[in-house]
Design a protein around this motif. Structure first.
Motif, mmCIF file in Angstrom:
data_model
loop_
_atom_site.group_PDB
_atom_site.id
_atom_site.type_symbol
_atom_site.label_atom_id
_atom_site.label_comp_id
_atom_site.label_asym_id
_atom_site.label_seq_id
_atom_site.Cartn_x
_atom_site.Cartn_y
_atom_site.Cartn_z
ATOM 1 N N ALA A 238 46.582 32.335 32.220
ATOM 2 C CA ALA A 238 46.538 33.169 31.012
ATOM 3 C C ALA A 238 45.105 33.336 30.519
ATOM 4 C CB ALA A 238 47.400 32.537 29.918
ATOM 5 N N LEU A 239 44.306 32.264 30.591
ATOM 6 C CA LEU A 239 42.901 32.356 30.187
ATOM 7 C C LEU A 239 42.155 33.326 31.100
ATOM 8 C CD1 LEU A 239 40.425 31.416 28.579
ATOM 9 C CD2 LEU A 239 40.230 29.487 30.181
ATOM 10 N N TYR A 240 42.414 33.249 32.401
ATOM 11 C CA TYR A 240 41.779 34.152 33.365
ATOM 12 C C TYR A 240 42.092 35.614 33.022
ATOM 13 C CZ TYR A 240 41.493 36.792 37.752
ATOM 14 O OH TYR A 240 41.247 37.741 38.706
ATOM 15 N N ARG A 241 43.346 35.896 32.719
ATOM 16 C CA ARG A 241 43.734 37.279 32.406
ATOM 17 C C ARG A 241 43.081 37.747 31.110
ATOM 18 N NH1 ARG A 241 50.146 36.702 34.024
ATOM 19 N NH2 ARG A 241 49.886 37.081 36.251
ATOM 20 N N THR A 242 42.982 36.856 30.140
ATOM 21 C CA THR A 242 42.352 37.218 28.869
ATOM 22 C C THR A 242 40.888 37.591 29.077
ATOM 23 O OG1 THR A 242 43.828 35.751 27.635
ATOM 24 C CG2 THR A 242 41.777 36.395 26.559
ATOM 25 N N PRO B 209 36.464 43.584 29.522
ATOM 26 C CA PRO B 209 35.190 43.731 30.230
ATOM 27 C C PRO B 209 34.166 44.655 29.593
ATOM 28 C CG PRO B 209 36.788 45.186 31.198
ATOM 29 C CD PRO B 209 37.484 44.477 30.055
ATOM 30 N N THR B 210 34.582 45.492 28.642
ATOM 31 C CA THR B 210 33.714 46.593 28.217
ATOM 32 C C THR B 210 32.376 46.120 27.677
ATOM 33 O OG1 THR B 210 35.703 47.824 27.652
ATOM 34 C CG2 THR B 210 33.607 48.643 26.772
ATOM 35 N N GLN B 211 32.400 45.161 26.728
ATOM 36 C CA GLN B 211 31.151 44.706 26.126
ATOM 37 C C GLN B 211 30.229 44.104 27.181
ATOM 38 O OE1 GLN B 211 31.760 41.993 22.899
ATOM 39 N NE2 GLN B 211 29.590 41.741 22.487
ATOM 40 N N HIS B 212 30.824 43.362 28.117
ATOM 41 C CA HIS B 212 30.031 42.741 29.183
ATOM 42 C C HIS B 212 29.349 43.791 30.057
ATOM 43 C CE1 HIS B 212 29.057 40.140 32.591
ATOM 44 N NE2 HIS B 212 29.646 41.043 33.352
ATOM 45 N N LEU B 213 30.106 44.835 30.400
ATOM 46 C CA LEU B 213 29.545 45.863 31.272
ATOM 47 C C LEU B 213 28.411 46.621 30.583
ATOM 48 C CD1 LEU B 213 32.796 47.293 32.866
ATOM 49 C CD2 LEU B 213 31.024 45.993 34.028
ATOM 50 N N LEU B 214 28.582 46.905 29.294
ATOM 51 C CA LEU B 214 27.528 47.591 28.572
ATOM 52 C C LEU B 214 26.284 46.726 28.465
ATOM 53 C CD1 LEU B 214 29.595 49.271 25.716
ATOM 54 C CD2 LEU B 214 28.554 50.391 27.700
ATOM 55 N N ALA B 215 26.496 45.427 28.229
ATOM 56 C CA ALA B 215 25.356 44.512 28.146
ATOM 57 C C ALA B 215 24.635 44.435 29.479
ATOM 58 C CB ALA B 215 25.835 43.121 27.730
#
Length: 559
Positions: free
Chosen positions: A228-232, A237-243
């Motif tokens: 469940a943690l992995y799926r969360t 991903p959006t903020q990570h990809l923009l960063a």
């Protein structure tokens, strides 16, 4: 007060901190055993533990001789080892501090910070047991102390997570996993800490490492809480990809002539909503994973998306984006099976560099975008290095740009001949002096300096031992990881230097970080094996040989 160290390497220190040498391994074993006994112990029990292969009278005589040897070392100012002939033995611990006992007391009284600082490694980690019986005693004590340490470190890691101390939490959680690599709670803490520190890909990779370990050793899967943690983590991903895109732009401005790569949106052969979602998810993961390699820049997901469903000439991508490489592909679904075809090409020359077809089940692909992305990245990155190597070696020296000079420096160093090593350090040093804030230039200088020192240190015929590169090389590595902590080469070179000078506790995190950032770079695995072996942890070293064997065929410079 004298001090006895049993956690990690066995060591006995006098009141001034000087190391005291015992005459034999059995003397050391006897001292370690007696130091942890809270009550007097019968001589017959001790004799059976350490001299089980001898007759009773001979075993008792050997015990007496060993006690005499300990008195000679310990009983300088106080009677630590008793001189009487009582049937039961107990040493006086008023004048000798034992780290394992101090650790137990701190752990059991809830002094978490103190307990964590006292835990210096596995109980008698490198001690060669003199008998099987004593080895069983070590194993039992080690298991108890390891359990205590995991509990202490988990509490400390949770405290650091709550305080948003991501670096501290990562270090603490890694320590848990090192003690017990199957501790799911430790892996979950590490995943949370990595995500909190902005290292989403590393957090997802940690899940897959755990999954592989559990499958290989216990034939089970991670429990529901871990999944469940992995799926969360995966679904945000959006903020990570923009960063990542922003960091990529910052790096691009620091070394503008780095090679660039664009990952075009994957085309779907039969355009269904579910298939398109998988294709988009895999495209985003490919961009994020490849961006972590840092020596080339990757165009952002937003910019790449503008080319969706457009017919475009490869040279136009070169002109519009300034990229040297294009990764494109298509996805086809047949029943419950997916087939992804990927192609890597040079848009300027039109040359086809690499292609691969990946097959998986549809339901697996929904959860395995990052696994597929890591597989693709591990195959592509060596091919990019190989292509850059060919470019750097055919460009005339006077026409070099910054990147090409650094690429040539790396390649000359990795050839391993003395003249090439000297030339590589000169080339890298020239760029590093011109651009002191360029992480890649500093990392290349640190890397080439380390190689020339490492090879010359082997004392091979035709080489001259060279110590002069050490100060500048280490300084360059430290600058590289400060300028860009997500660039693998800086960590690899710094870990290599730290191993050479015997600073294993600092080297291991850097080498592990290098592997996390670039799982296809075989030298990091070699360095990890060497570092763990020199640190007296050969069993852990064996665990890094298998992934090295798996990735070596993808190494562009192999052989």
């Amino acid at each position: 007060m004298m001090r006895l160290q049993l956690l990690g390497d066995f060591e006995l220190l006098d009141e001034c901190g000087r190391s005291l040498k015992l005459a034999s391994r059995k003397d050391a074993a006897l001292l370690a055993y007696l130091a942890l006994q809270e009550k007097p112990v019968d001589r017959a029990v001790v004799a059976d533990l350490l001299w089980v292969d001898r007759a009773e009278e001979q075993a008792r005589k050997s015990l007496r001789q060993s006690l005499v040897a300990l008195r000679r070392i310990l009983n300088r100012n106080f009677e630590i080892v008793p001189t009487d002939r009582d049937q039961r033995i107990q040493i006086d611990l008023s004048y000798i501090a034992v780290d394992a006992s101090e650790f137990k007391h701190a752990a059991m009284t809830g002094n978490v910070e103190l307990a964590a600082s006292l835990y210096g490694g596995a109980f008698l980690g490198n001690f060669r047991s003199p008998t099987n019986a004593f080895d069983r005693w070590i194993s039992a004590e080690r298991a108890h102390l390891d359990d205590l340490s995991c509990g202490v470190l988990m509490e400390l890691a949770q405290t650091r997570l709550t305080a948003c101390d991501w670096t501290g939490a990562i270090q603490t959680a890694r320590a848990i996993v090192e003690i017990n690599h199957l501790n799911e709670g430790g892996h979950r803490l590490l995943m949370r800490a990595l995500e909190g520190g902005g290292r989403r890909n590393d957090a997802l990779q940690q899940f897959h490492r755990l999954n592989d370990l559990l499958r290989d050793e216990l034939d089970v899967h991670p429990d529901t809480e871990t999944t469940a943690l992995y799926r969360t983590i995966k679904e945000t991903p959006t903020q990570h990809l923009l960063a990542d895109s922003k960091r990529g732009e910052e790096l691009e401005s620091k070394l503008s002539d780095r090679p660039g790569l664009v990952v075009l949106p994957l085309r779907v052969v039969e355009n269904s909503h579910e298939d398109q979602a998988i294709a988009d998810g895999l495209t985003e993961e490919l961009i994020a994973t490849l961006a972590a390699y840092r020596w080339f820049f990757v165009t952002s997901a937003i910019q790449a998306a503008t080319y969706r469903n457009r017919q475009i000439e490869p040279r136009q991508l070169y002109n519009e984006l300034g990229v040297r490489y294009v990764l494109s592909g298509r996805l086809r679904r047949t029943g419950n099976h997916l087939s992804v075809r990927l192609d890597l090409s040079d848009p300027l020359s039109g040359e086809h560099l690499w292609s691969e077809r990946i097959r998986c089940h549809f339901d697996e692909a929904l959860l395995a975008h990052d696994t597929l992305a890591r597989q693709v990245a591990a195959a592509i990155e060596p091919e990019l290095l190989k292509a850059e190597d060919e470019i750097s070696l055919r460009v005339p020296l006077q026409d070099f740009k910054r990147w090409e000079q650094l690429a040539r420096a790396r390649r000359l160093a990795e050839r391993g001949d003395e003249n090439g090593l000297k030339a590589s350090v000169e080339l890298a040093g020239d760029i590093a002096r011109q651009f002191p804030n360029c992480a890649y230039a500093q990392a290349t200088l640190g890397w080439t300096s380390w190689l020339i020192f490492a090879i010359s240190a082997l004392d091979k015929e035709g080489y001259h031992r060279n110590l002069s590169t050490m100060p500048d090389g280490m300084a360059a590595c430290e600058a590289a990881v400060t300028l860009d902590p997500r660039f693998y080469l800086g960590h690899a070179a710094l870990g290599g230097w730290q191993t050479k000078v015997g600073d294993f506790s600092s080297a291991l995190p850097n080498l592990r970080r290098s592997i996390d950032l670039n799982p296809s770079f075989p030298t990091s695995y070699n360095q990890m094996v060497g570092c763990l072996t020199r640190a007296g942890r050969p069993q852990e070293a064996f665990g890094w040989i298998k992934p090295l064997d798996l990735i070596s065929p993808n190494d562009a410079f192999r052989g």
